[in-house]
Every structure is written in C-alpha cells, then in structure tokens.
Design an enzyme around this catalytic site. Structure first.
Site, PDB file in Angstrom:
ATOM      1  N   ARG A 190       0.849  -1.189   0.000  1.00  0.00           N
ATOM      2  CA  ARG A 190       0.000   0.000   0.000  1.00  0.00           C
ATOM      3  C   ARG A 190       0.884   1.238   0.000  1.00  0.00           C
ATOM      4  O   ARG A 190       1.925   1.275   0.686  1.00  0.00           O
ATOM      5  CB  ARG A 190      -0.907   0.040   1.240  1.00  0.00           C
ATOM      6  CG  ARG A 190      -2.105  -0.889   1.204  1.00  0.00           C
ATOM      7  CD  ARG A 190      -3.149  -0.485   0.149  1.00  0.00           C
ATOM      8  NE  ARG A 190      -4.313  -1.350   0.175  1.00  0.00           N
ATOM      9  CZ  ARG A 190      -4.438  -2.487  -0.521  1.00  0.00           C
ATOM     10  NH1 ARG A 190      -3.463  -2.898  -1.300  1.00  0.00           N
ATOM     11  NH2 ARG A 190      -5.559  -3.195  -0.446  1.00  0.00           N
TER      12      ARG A 190
ATOM     13  N   GLU B  90      -4.373   7.106  -5.295  1.00  0.00           N
ATOM     14  CA  GLU B  90      -4.544   6.395  -6.562  1.00  0.00           C
ATOM     15  C   GLU B  90      -5.885   6.777  -7.176  1.00  0.00           C
ATOM     16  O   GLU B  90      -6.857   6.934  -6.436  1.00  0.00           O
ATOM     17  CB  GLU B  90      -4.493   4.880  -6.307  1.00  0.00           C
ATOM     18  CG  GLU B  90      -3.142   4.427  -5.770  1.00  0.00           C
ATOM     19  CD  GLU B  90      -3.089   2.925  -5.445  1.00  0.00           C
ATOM     20  OE1 GLU B  90      -4.116   2.238  -5.623  1.00  0.00           O
ATOM     21  OE2 GLU B  90      -2.035   2.460  -5.014  1.00  0.00           O
TER      22      GLU B  90
ATOM     23  N   HIS C  44      -1.181  -0.411  -9.727  1.00  0.00           N
ATOM     24  CA  HIS C  44      -1.769  -1.307  -8.717  1.00  0.00           C
ATOM     25  C   HIS C  44      -2.333  -2.588  -9.360  1.00  0.00           C
ATOM     26  O   HIS C  44      -3.540  -2.840  -9.314  1.00  0.00           O
ATOM     27  CB  HIS C  44      -2.868  -0.563  -7.929  1.00  0.00           C
ATOM     28  CG  HIS C  44      -3.140  -1.180  -6.581  1.00  0.00           C
ATOM     29  ND1 HIS C  44      -3.557  -0.451  -5.501  1.00  0.00           N
ATOM     30  CD2 HIS C  44      -3.080  -2.461  -6.150  1.00  0.00           C
ATOM     31  CE1 HIS C  44      -3.730  -1.240  -4.463  1.00  0.00           C
ATOM     32  NE2 HIS C  44      -3.452  -2.470  -4.838  1.00  0.00           N
TER      33      HIS C  44
END
Ligand code: GLV
Length: 321
Positions: free
Chosen positions: A238, A267, A286
């Site tokens: 993360r 994000e 991601h």
C-alpha cells in the site's frame, strides 16, 4: 422476501448470475469508474450485503446509512478502505479475499523487482525514442538479482511466496515481521533481522505488510538513509507505507538506486506526480493481483462470503477475529 446485495463495480456476468439466483442484486454499471459517493450513500440504505473494491471508502457514514447491512465483502486482501471498528460496533461481518491472490501477487512483485533492477522500462523507452546510439559497455547497467540479499518486511502469505521465487535466484533472504516466525526460518532458509538491520543489509527491500495507521510512512527519510546507495525499494502493498516526498528526495539524490512501485498514497496517481518524473522509478497501476484467473477467483470468493453469511452461515474468509 429476497435479500438485497449492492455491488460497487461491474463484475463479470457469470459471477453475478450465481448471486442473482439467491438475492436481489443491484450494481454500479461502470467497470473503470468507482461509484460516486452520493450514489453509494443512497444505494446502501436498504441493502443486506455490500460487495466493494479497495477504491470504495466504507466508513462510519456509509455504515450508518445501512441499517440492515450484515456483511461487507471486500474484493481485495487489504481492507484499509473499511472502518472495521465501525463495522464491529454494528455487528457487521467484514470479509476479504486472502489466499487466492498470493502467488499472482508474488509473481508481480518479483517481476517488478527484476524490471527495476535492470532498468527494463527505461531501456525500452530509450530504444523506442531513438536514444539507442550504439552498444555501450556501461550504459543501461543495473543491479544483479542472483545472490543478492532480499529483505522482506512482513512475512505473511505473499512474503512467503516471494521467498520461493527469490530462492530460485540464489538470493539470501532476510525478513522482518512484528512477531518473529522461528518455525519458518529453517523451513524457508531465511533469517530474521530487526527493521533497521534489514534496511542496512538488503539489496532489495520489499514491503509486504498490510497498511494500518500504525505503519503509516514506515519507510521515511530516516529509514531510506539506512539503505545502501545500490539498494532498491519495491512496494506492492500500500502506498501509505512510504513517505513519497522522502522517497522522491532519496531517489533524486541517488541515496538509493531505484524504486519499483505498484501502489501510491493517492490512486490513481496524477500524471504530474513527482515520482513519475524520475527515470530510476518503475511504476505500475496497482496490478499486483491482476491475472484474469486470480481476479475472477477474488470476485468469486467475495460472492461466496455473501452467500454464506446471508444464508445464516459463517464467513469463509472473515477479517474480524
Ligand atoms: C490489492 O491490493 C489487494 O489488497 O487485494
């Protein structure tokens, strides 16, 4: 009367079909756009179950608007997007999707490590932009992977799966974990190190821990200063684990060699983000668990959790103790 399930993103039809046999199902119809907050707050009012993604902030306000809610099923292994305490207070079960994404995420982590070590994206871009003048002895040189020291922060399922890949490359593996796992040390041929020790010794530092406020900016200026100038930081966990401003400075000053980042504090990352301006950073959007098969398995497991809990059974993969 059928119970109601709301899904915050368009899921594959086959998966919805299973759910529709049992429940009244409503879904946000976009695949690439998260459900707007005002719509989410309205949609949860009458639901019994919520299937959501890591992009959905399921906080006290959302939970408070859903008086019948029994389960929040997150289609991700991480669940820092959900206010667990607020769910517990209301007796709502929270579930995630561990296990099914372990190997896929370890694959991506190792791929990012290799790409970062050898500057794969920078070299490829240079070629495409006509900057490959001649074969050169020292241009495009990176770092070796075989026999190097890998430092894993967080020896959970994915961390362990990463060890298997590293061993195939003859790497020495150090790990740091909140609780030492002595039984794993012999089994996997790895060594425990305190965090600062690991940062000083590792050629590659891989973050493999879940995010919580206690580990916010675990890697900041001081930690980066302990790393070798040839070391590489890899984050597929993360974004909040790393102080991005401190990382930018460390990379710019070449205090560390490079970073491979699949995750960011915010994000999606804006195109003008300072980390994207550096050529010693490899960035991905991601995609740790993004193989077709694994993403389907994650969605399927999220659905199975809902079917079980709304049917009066146990959650298959509960987050709460
Ligand atoms: C992805 O980041 C996940 O938590 O599953």
């Amino acid at each position: 009367m059928k119970q109601t399930v709301y899904i915050t993103r368009k899921l594959p039809e086959d998966i919805i079909n299973t759910l529709s046999l049992h429940f009244h199902v409503r879904m946000w119809k976009e695949e690439n756009i998260p459900v707007p907050r005002d719509i989410l707050l309205k949609e949860v009012e009458d639901i019994d179950a919520l299937i959501c993604l890591l992009t959905d902030k399921i906080d006290e306000e959302v939970i408070g608007r859903a008086p019948h809610l029994k389960i929040i099923s997150n289609v991700a292994v991480g669940y820092n997007n959900i206010d667990i305490a607020a769910a517990v207070k209301r007796g709502i079960q929270v579930t995630n999707t561990p296990g099914v994404l372990t190997e896929t995420t370890a694959d991506l982590t190792f791929a990012l490590l290799m790409a970062t070590a050898r500057g794969v994206t920078t070299a490829s871009e240079a070629l495409r932009n006509g900057k490959w003048g001649a074969w050169s002895l020292m241009e495009f040189t990176g770092q070796d992977i075989f026999s190097a020291t890998l430092g894993i922060i967080g020896l959970g399922r994915i961390g362990e799966a990463l060890v298997k890949r590293a061993k195939g490359f003859d790497m020495n593996v150090l790990y740091y974990n909140r609780s030492r796992k002595q039984d794993k040390e012999q089994e996997l041929d790895i060594h425990y190190a305190e965090l600062n020790d690991l940062l000083q010794k590792a050629d590659y530092v891989c973050l493999m821990i879940p995010y919580s406020t206690e580990v916010h900016h675990l890697i900041g200026k001081e930690e980066l200063s302990l790393m070798k100038p040839t070391a590489i930081l890899i984050n597929t966990a993360r974004g909040g684990l790393v102080d991005e401003d401190a990382l930018y400075q460390a990379l710019k000053n070449r205090d560390i060699w490079a970073a491979g980042l699949d995750v960011f504090e915010i994000e999606p990352v804006p195109a003008d983000h300072h980390l994207l301006s550096l050529n010693n950073v490899v960035t991905l959007p991601h995609i740790g668990s993004a193989s077709y098969k694994t993403r389907m398995s994650m969605a399927q497991l999220a659905v199975e959790n809902v079917v079980s809990v709304l049917g009066g059974g146990e959650a298959l993969t509960p987050v709460q103790m």
